[in-house]
Design a protein around this motif. Structure first.
Motif, PDB file in Angstrom:
ATOM      1  N   VAL A   1      44.697  38.078  47.097  1.00  0.00           N
ATOM      2  CA  VAL A   1      45.092  37.174  45.941  1.00  0.00           C
ATOM      3  C   VAL A   1      44.159  38.250  44.891  1.00  0.00           C
ATOM      4  O   VAL A   1      43.352  39.145  45.058  1.00  0.00           O
ATOM      5  CB  VAL A   1      43.949  35.961  44.690  1.00  0.00           C
ATOM      6  CG1 VAL A   1      45.414  35.219  45.616  1.00  0.00           C
ATOM      7  CG2 VAL A   1      42.451  36.112  45.561  1.00  0.00           C
ATOM      8  N   ARG A   2      44.376  38.378  43.402  1.00  0.00           N
ATOM      9  CA  ARG A   2      43.894  39.703  42.413  1.00  0.00           C
ATOM     10  C   ARG A   2      43.656  38.689  41.170  1.00  0.00           C
ATOM     11  O   ARG A   2      44.292  38.174  40.590  1.00  0.00           O
ATOM     12  CB  ARG A   2      44.951  40.968  42.348  1.00  0.00           C
ATOM     13  CG  ARG A   2      45.973  40.726  41.770  1.00  0.00           C
ATOM     14  CD  ARG A   2      46.497  41.796  41.919  1.00  0.00           C
ATOM     15  NE  ARG A   2      47.903  42.563  41.036  1.00  0.00           N
ATOM     16  CZ  ARG A   2      48.905  42.669  39.988  1.00  0.00           C
ATOM     17  NH1 ARG A   2      47.567  42.166  38.910  1.00  0.00           N
ATOM     18  NH2 ARG A   2      49.600  42.803  40.223  1.00  0.00           N
ATOM     19  N   CYS A   3      43.011  39.916  39.784  1.00  0.00           N
ATOM     20  CA  CYS A   3      42.613  38.890  38.587  1.00  0.00           C
ATOM     21  C   CYS A   3      44.012  38.791  38.447  1.00  0.00           C
ATOM     22  O   CYS A   3      44.890  40.614  38.152  1.00  0.00           O
ATOM     23  CB  CYS A   3      41.880  39.456  37.413  1.00  0.00           C
ATOM     24  SG  CYS A   3      40.785  39.003  36.361  1.00  0.00           S
ATOM     25  N   ALA A   4      44.462  38.660  36.754  1.00  0.00           N
ATOM     26  CA  ALA A   4      46.068  38.814  36.643  1.00  0.00           C
ATOM     27  C   ALA A   4      45.822  38.992  35.055  1.00  0.00           C
ATOM     28  O   ALA A   4      47.069  40.076  34.634  1.00  0.00           O
ATOM     29  CB  ALA A   4      46.543  37.004  36.301  1.00  0.00           C
TER      30      ALA A   4
ATOM     31  N   PRO B   1      42.586  28.883  40.795  1.00  0.00           N
ATOM     32  CA  PRO B   1      41.394  29.943  40.629  1.00  0.00           C
ATOM     33  C   PRO B   1      41.109  30.771  39.966  1.00  0.00           C
ATOM     34  O   PRO B   1      42.217  32.131  38.986  1.00  0.00           O
ATOM     35  CB  PRO B   1      42.021  30.761  42.060  1.00  0.00           C
ATOM     36  CG  PRO B   1      43.484  30.309  42.125  1.00  0.00           C
ATOM     37  CD  PRO B   1      43.642  29.495  41.682  1.00  0.00           C
ATOM     38  N   LYS B   2      40.006  30.902  39.968  1.00  0.00           N
ATOM     39  CA  LYS B   2      39.481  31.669  38.396  1.00  0.00           C
ATOM     40  C   LYS B   2      38.797  32.945  38.888  1.00  0.00           C
ATOM     41  O   LYS B   2      38.371  33.066  39.858  1.00  0.00           O
ATOM     42  CB  LYS B   2      38.343  31.383  37.404  1.00  0.00           C
ATOM     43  CG  LYS B   2      38.335  29.991  37.108  1.00  0.00           C
ATOM     44  CD  LYS B   2      39.741  29.836  36.152  1.00  0.00           C
ATOM     45  CE  LYS B   2      39.845  28.837  35.523  1.00  0.00           C
ATOM     46  NZ  LYS B   2      40.474  27.781  36.364  1.00  0.00           N
ATOM     47  N   CYS B   3      39.125  33.948  38.086  1.00  0.00           N
ATOM     48  CA  CYS B   3      38.313  34.850  38.327  1.00  0.00           C
ATOM     49  C   CYS B   3      36.829  35.605  38.796  1.00  0.00           C
ATOM     50  O   CYS B   3      36.279  35.107  37.759  1.00  0.00           O
ATOM     51  CB  CYS B   3      38.734  36.814  37.993  1.00  0.00           C
ATOM     52  SG  CYS B   3      38.322  37.981  38.593  1.00  0.00           S
TER      53      CYS B   3
ATOM     54  N   THR C   1      36.967  35.524  33.093  1.00  0.00           N
ATOM     55  CA  THR C   1      38.119  35.856  32.122  1.00  0.00           C
ATOM     56  C   THR C   1      39.587  34.854  32.573  1.00  0.00           C
ATOM     57  O   THR C   1      40.688  34.380  31.934  1.00  0.00           O
ATOM     58  CB  THR C   1      38.110  36.037  31.207  1.00  0.00           C
ATOM     59  OG1 THR C   1      38.562  36.761  31.296  1.00  0.00           O
ATOM     60  CG2 THR C   1      36.519  36.527  30.335  1.00  0.00           C
ATOM     61  N   GLY C   2      39.925  35.704  33.868  1.00  0.00           N
ATOM     62  CA  GLY C   2      40.928  35.736  33.856  1.00  0.00           C
ATOM     63  C   GLY C   2      41.183  35.143  35.014  1.00  0.00           C
ATOM     64  O   GLY C   2      40.634  34.464  36.333  1.00  0.00           O
ATOM     65  N   LEU C   3      42.778  34.287  35.450  1.00  0.00           N
ATOM     66  CA  LEU C   3      43.406  33.937  36.179  1.00  0.00           C
ATOM     67  C   LEU C   3      42.808  34.743  37.736  1.00  0.00           C
ATOM     68  O   LEU C   3      43.648  35.911  37.466  1.00  0.00           O
ATOM     69  CB  LEU C   3      44.201  32.982  36.432  1.00  0.00           C
ATOM     70  CG  LEU C   3      43.968  32.092  34.774  1.00  0.00           C
ATOM     71  CD1 LEU C   3      45.580  30.894  34.723  1.00  0.00           C
ATOM     72  CD2 LEU C   3      43.592  30.145  35.764  1.00  0.00           C
ATOM     73  N   LEU C   4      43.328  34.084  38.815  1.00  0.00           N
ATOM     74  CA  LEU C   4      43.481  34.881  40.398  1.00  0.00           C
ATOM     75  C   LEU C   4      45.493  34.506  39.897  1.00  0.00           C
ATOM     76  O   LEU C   4      45.866  33.418  39.714  1.00  0.00           O
ATOM     77  CB  LEU C   4      43.151  34.830  40.951  1.00  0.00           C
ATOM     78  CG  LEU C   4      41.556  34.470  41.042  1.00  0.00           C
ATOM     79  CD1 LEU C   4      40.512  33.942  42.559  1.00  0.00           C
ATOM     80  CD2 LEU C   4      41.071  36.685  41.227  1.00  0.00           C
ATOM     81  N   ARG C   5      45.930  35.978  40.353  1.00  0.00           N
ATOM     82  CA  ARG C   5      47.250  35.115  41.410  1.00  0.00           C
ATOM     83  C   ARG C   5      47.443  36.009  41.927  1.00  0.00           C
ATOM     84  O   ARG C   5      46.956  36.830  42.949  1.00  0.00           O
ATOM     85  CB  ARG C   5      47.901  35.659  40.156  1.00  0.00           C
ATOM     86  CG  ARG C   5      47.655  37.596  39.830  1.00  0.00           C
ATOM     87  CD  ARG C   5      48.500  38.876  38.852  1.00  0.00           C
ATOM     88  NE  ARG C   5      49.747  38.688  40.290  1.00  0.00           N
ATOM     89  CZ  ARG C   5      51.108  39.858  39.884  1.00  0.00           C
ATOM     90  NH1 ARG C   5      51.322  39.546  38.493  1.00  0.00           N
ATOM     91  NH2 ARG C   5      51.577  39.353  40.531  1.00  0.00           N
TER      92      ARG C   5
END
Ligand SMILES: [Zn+2]
Length: 275
Positions: free
Chosen positions: A129-132, A171-173, A178-182
């Motif tokens: 998973v990574r930050c969007a 899931p959040k970064c 501030t970003g969502l994980l994707r």
């Protein structure tokens, strides 16, 4: 074009550099639903339309539910004989002699022990998973199921009516906060990792590949489709292993129609006896 397994074994033994290019057919007998072909629907949605950055921007909860289900299914699946055959071959012929390029994101190659430099994951992984946010570099390996309580797959309702998941349940970064994980998979309309493509290109250009084995992919998705042609153009041989070979061009040297697990098992395990 040959269907002779014995001459293919011989070529495999003689080859100094081998490249395998794998697609969904590699995992078919592990029972991973691909949501491709035959409608390709999940709930009321076209699965291909959910695998886009636009869909994630519009409705991240829906896209995360879809990926949560895919992670759930992939974690329940087991690698098949074809995954193990490739992993064993990679052990016998370490990189750079043998390199596998896979379009699959299901984690089954890794589950069979096929990892490290000898395999490149063209389309990423369901379990990274990574930050969007494009400016945030946060990424991690993550096999938790569910990844958040709100994304738990309801028992017996895998395809059914899930409740809506609010953004707070995603899931959040932990880095930029501030970003969502994707999911760190390559969605339609996104570029493949340029460093990875460069590595692969350098590998193929450095020394000619003697044999390219194309496994369970329709051969229409680039860049994977181009690698076999490139090997052929450099004087190497090409073998195709797929359930349905009816729509193939005729530049392959071997064509094996059937389950990749059976063909690859038969093709590579005799090798371990002779080594
Ligand atoms: Zn971030």
């Amino acid at each position: 074009m040959s269907k002779d397994l014995a001459s293919f074994h011989e070529a495999l033994l003689q080859s100094k550099r081998v490249l395998a290019v794998c697609g969904a057919g590699l995992s078919a007998s592990s029972g991973i639903p691909t949501f491709r072909g035959a409608g390709g629907m999940w709930r009321k949605h076209n699965a291909l339309e959910l695998a886009t950055p636009e869909a994630f921007r519009k409705d991240p909860g829906l896209v995360w539910q879809f990926y949560s289900l895919r992670r759930h299914n992939a974690l329940k699946a087991a690698p098949n004989a074809a995954h193990y055959a490739l992993a064993e071959f990679a052990r016998q012929r370490p990189f750079p002699e043998f390199l596998t390029l896979t379009q699959n994101v299901d984690g089954l190659s890794e589950g069979a022990g096929h990892k490290g430099k000898s395999v490149e994951f063209l389309h990423g992984s369901l379990f990274r998973v990574r930050c969007a946010r494009s400016w945030c570099r946060y990424e991690r390996f993550d096999i938790s199921d569910p990844i958040t309580p709100a994304l738990a797959v309801p028992e017996g309702e895998e395809d059914g009516a899930w409740r809506d998941v609010p953004i707070e349940g995603l899931p959040k970064c932990p880095e930029c906060r501030t970003g969502l994980l994707r999911p760190a998979v390559v969605w339609f309309g996104e570029e493949l990792d340029s460093q990875m493509l460069k590595r692969i290109q350098q590998h193929i250009a450095r020394d000619p590949v003697d044999l390219c084995i194309v496994i369970g992919t329709s051969g229409t998705v680039y860049p994977a489709a181009g690698y076999a042609s490139q090997v052929k153009a450099q004087g190497g041989k090409v073998a195709i292993v797929d359930i349905d070979c009816s729509v193939r061009g005729d530049d392959a040297d071997w064509l094996f129609e059937g389950d990749a697990a059976r063909v690859l098992y038969l093709s590579t395990f005799p090798l371990s006896d002779t080594c």
